[in-house]
Design a protein around this motif. Structure first.
Motif, PDB file in Angstrom:
ATOM      1  N   LYS A  83     -13.246  -6.893 -21.679  1.00  0.00           N
ATOM      2  CA  LYS A  83     -12.789  -6.897 -23.142  1.00  0.00           C
ATOM      3  C   LYS A  83     -14.216  -6.193 -23.794  1.00  0.00           C
ATOM      4  O   LYS A  83     -13.968  -5.396 -24.572  1.00  0.00           O
ATOM      5  N   THR A 107     -13.633  -2.538 -25.549  1.00  0.00           N
ATOM      6  CA  THR A 107     -13.805  -2.541 -26.746  1.00  0.00           C
ATOM      7  C   THR A 107     -14.720  -1.722 -27.279  1.00  0.00           C
ATOM      8  O   THR A 107     -14.593  -0.765 -28.228  1.00  0.00           O
ATOM      9  N   TYR A 155      -5.144  -7.793 -20.070  1.00  0.00           N
ATOM     10  CA  TYR A 155      -6.452  -8.075 -19.470  1.00  0.00           C
ATOM     11  C   TYR A 155      -6.253  -9.205 -18.122  1.00  0.00           C
ATOM     12  O   TYR A 155      -6.855  -9.058 -17.358  1.00  0.00           O
TER      13      TYR A 155
END
Length: 565
Positions: free
Chosen positions: A30, A34, A444
């Motif tokens: 993540k 991101t 995810y």
């Protein structure tokens, strides 16, 4: 009783540990995605500042885990290569010529009266240069046509050349393969032209575009098209004009890190870091335009996967039986530029590479189908045995394999270097090449399951000393959007006339038609093939079941092949 309590405790502890491990891996996924898919990086267009920031981020991760930088000979993680960003004509000088009757003619640069073509050099000025009328600029002795039969005293002159050929626009004319501008300019240069002026005497042919294509290699002489005044130019004795093209290049970056375990064999694990930016170079499916394409799945997800595999392999002793190269490629969206550059300028001995793993779009595992596609299992006998032995929970992830080692991603470059490959892909979706491909859509949990499968694959061949390469039939990745395919690998670096074939896949239309590696395709049906873009445009005009002809240059021989898609 104590044994029962101890067993229960051990199971609970193991479950807790595994849950924590998954949480840590997902957290790193993540964090990586991101940042890489944030607006701050503006879509990571090849050669852009956003791509450079992406490269710096990846290099920092390599440095954090003590990888050796091998991007160049100076201890950098970056392997740089140049791309043309844009070419714009700036010339405002008039075009002047003198007829043999001594009448002086002139055209102003505005209103499309004349303009440079993509083949033109960037800067050049010719003053009262003598002209040579070169017909169609075609040498075709096998067709009893040669516009250069008399080469006496023509070197150094500006060649006036007609668009087209004696075929006058016939769809399957015998001169079709000789009509490309690249061919005519190169022939003129061979005969000593100091410049080329194209004219159109036959309205059956379209006038060439004034848009300067960045993927056409500029030649060393000025090349222009004059729209009108054909009879006057054919009667000219000298000519004066100036070409002033501003060219802006960009530097693209592969990021290359090395784990040197001082072993015989090396494994390459890669993913492309670039995406579409604001769609400056095209490729978007969005009709509105002007929006950032963050490319969370394509391919921040692949880079995040590559980085996590790097972290695991670096810290785990049992994987030290091989050396490892980790690469974040640039230029994939522009035609596998970065991976092609790497295999042509390798930073390790490719003969010692055991296999290559490629990750492209692995962040959107469908929550219903749960299918991970693994392409390339036919590229070495070891893969089928390895993958068939994997123990996976099919309620969590299912594996579907295909044998073909080629497709629309960077593993293809390694396949054509005779290296076994696997390409991991979680499937096509609506947001592919759209501005909506954002981080919040990443699955995810699915990525973590792809990561576990990947580690099992690596573990299953960890002790292999050899993995012989085998050529395969091709089963194209669904990331390809063409209705048909020839089943070939274009040479994306080739900048001559036409499209050079870098590989032919068994039992595909190109193979059945007789195409061979090294052939240069100059015509497909009625479409002249000058570049990879022309080839793709031509493919888009055919449907499954259609038949046409392909004209190819094989060495010095011209061949016409029949193909059915």
């Amino acid at each position: 009783m104590r044994l029962i309590y101890f067993t229960i405790f051990s199971i609970c502890f193991s479950l807790t540990l595994n849950a924590q491990k998954k949480k840590d891996v997902v957290s790193r996924f993540k964090n990586d995605i991101t940042y890489l898919a944030s607006d701050q990086l503006e879509g990571r267009l090849t050669g852009s500042s956003g791509e450079k920031r992406s490269s710096l981020y990846i290099a920092d991760e390599f440095k954090k885990y003590n990888l050796t930088p091998i991007g160049d000979d100076n201890g950098s993680f970056f392997q740089e290569f140049e791309i043309i960003k844009i070419r714009i004509s700036q010339c405002k000088e008039p075009l002047t010529w003198v007829e043999r009757t001594m009448l002086i003619k002139q055209l102003k640069a505005e209103n499309g009266n004349f303009y440079p073509l993509s083949q033109s050099s960037n800067k050049a000025e010719l003053q009262k240069a003598p002209t040579h009328i070169a017909g169609f600029g075609i040498e075709a002795p096998e067709l009893n046509h040669n516009d250069y039969s008399d080469t006496n005293n023509i070197r150094g002159k500006v060649f006036i050349i007609q668009i087209g050929s004696p075929d006058s626009g016939k769809v399957h004319g015998k001169f079709n393969a000789y009509e490309s501008l690249n061919y005519k300019v190169d022939q003129a240069i061979k005969h000593g032209a100091s410049g080329v002026v194209f004219i159109r005497t036959d309205t059956m042919y379209e006038i060439p575009s004034g848009k300067l294509q960045r993927n056409v290699t500029p030649r060393d002489i000025p090349v222009i098209f004059v729209n009108g005044n054909q009879s006057s130019l054919l009667n000219s004795k000298d000519i004066s004009f100036k070409v002033d093209i501003a060219q802006l290049n960009s530097t693209a970056h592969n990021v290359v890190g090395f784990i040197n375990n001082h072993k015989k064999n090396t494994i390459i694990i890669g993913a492309h870091q670039d995406h579409l930016g604001y769609n400056e170079y095209g490729g978007s499916r969005d009709t509105k335009g002007g929006q950032i394409h963050n490319g969370a799945d394509d391919n921040a997800s692949g880079v995040a996967m590559m980085l996590e595999l790097m972290r695991k392999i670096k810290k785990t002793r049992k994987y030290r039986k091989n050396n490892y190269v980790f690469i974040a490629f640039s230029g994939e969206e522009q035609g596998l530029l970065g991976s092609n550059y790497f295999v042509k300028h390798p930073r390790v001995d490719l003969d010692k590479v055991l296999y290559m793993l490629n990750y492209d779009m692995v962040g959107r595992l469908d929550s219903t189908k749960k299918t991970l596609m693994i392409y390339g299992v036919g590229t070495t006998p070891a893969w089928k045995k390895s993958i068939s032995s994997l123990k996976t929970d099919t309620s969590i992830i299912k594996i579907k394999t295909t044998e073909g080692g080629t497709g629309s991603s960077d593993h293809t470059s390694f396949y054509y270097s005779n290296i076994p490959v696997l390409h991991f892909f979680t499937g096509q979706h609506y947001d592919y090449h759209m501005p909506s491909d954002d981080e919040h859509l990443i699955n995810y949990d699915g990525m973590y399951n792809v990561y576990k499968v990947s580690m099992k694959v690596i573990k299953s061949v960890n002790k292999k000393k050899e993995m012989p390469f085998t050529a395969t039939k091709t089963e194209e990745s669904t990331k390809m959007s063409f209705k048909v395919t020839l089943g070939i690998m274009p040479d994306y670096i080739y900048d001559g006339i036409g499209l050079r074939v870098d590989g032919v896949n068994a039992d595909r239309p190109g193979d059945k038609a007789g195409l061979l590696k090294g052939d240069v395709i100059t015509k497909m049906g009625s479409f002249t093939i000058v570049s990879i873009q022309d080839y793709m445009k031509a493919l888009g005009e055919f449907n499954k079941g259609d038949s046409t002809t392909i004209e190819v240059k094989r060495g010095e021989e011209l061949k016409i092949l029949n193909v059915t898609f």
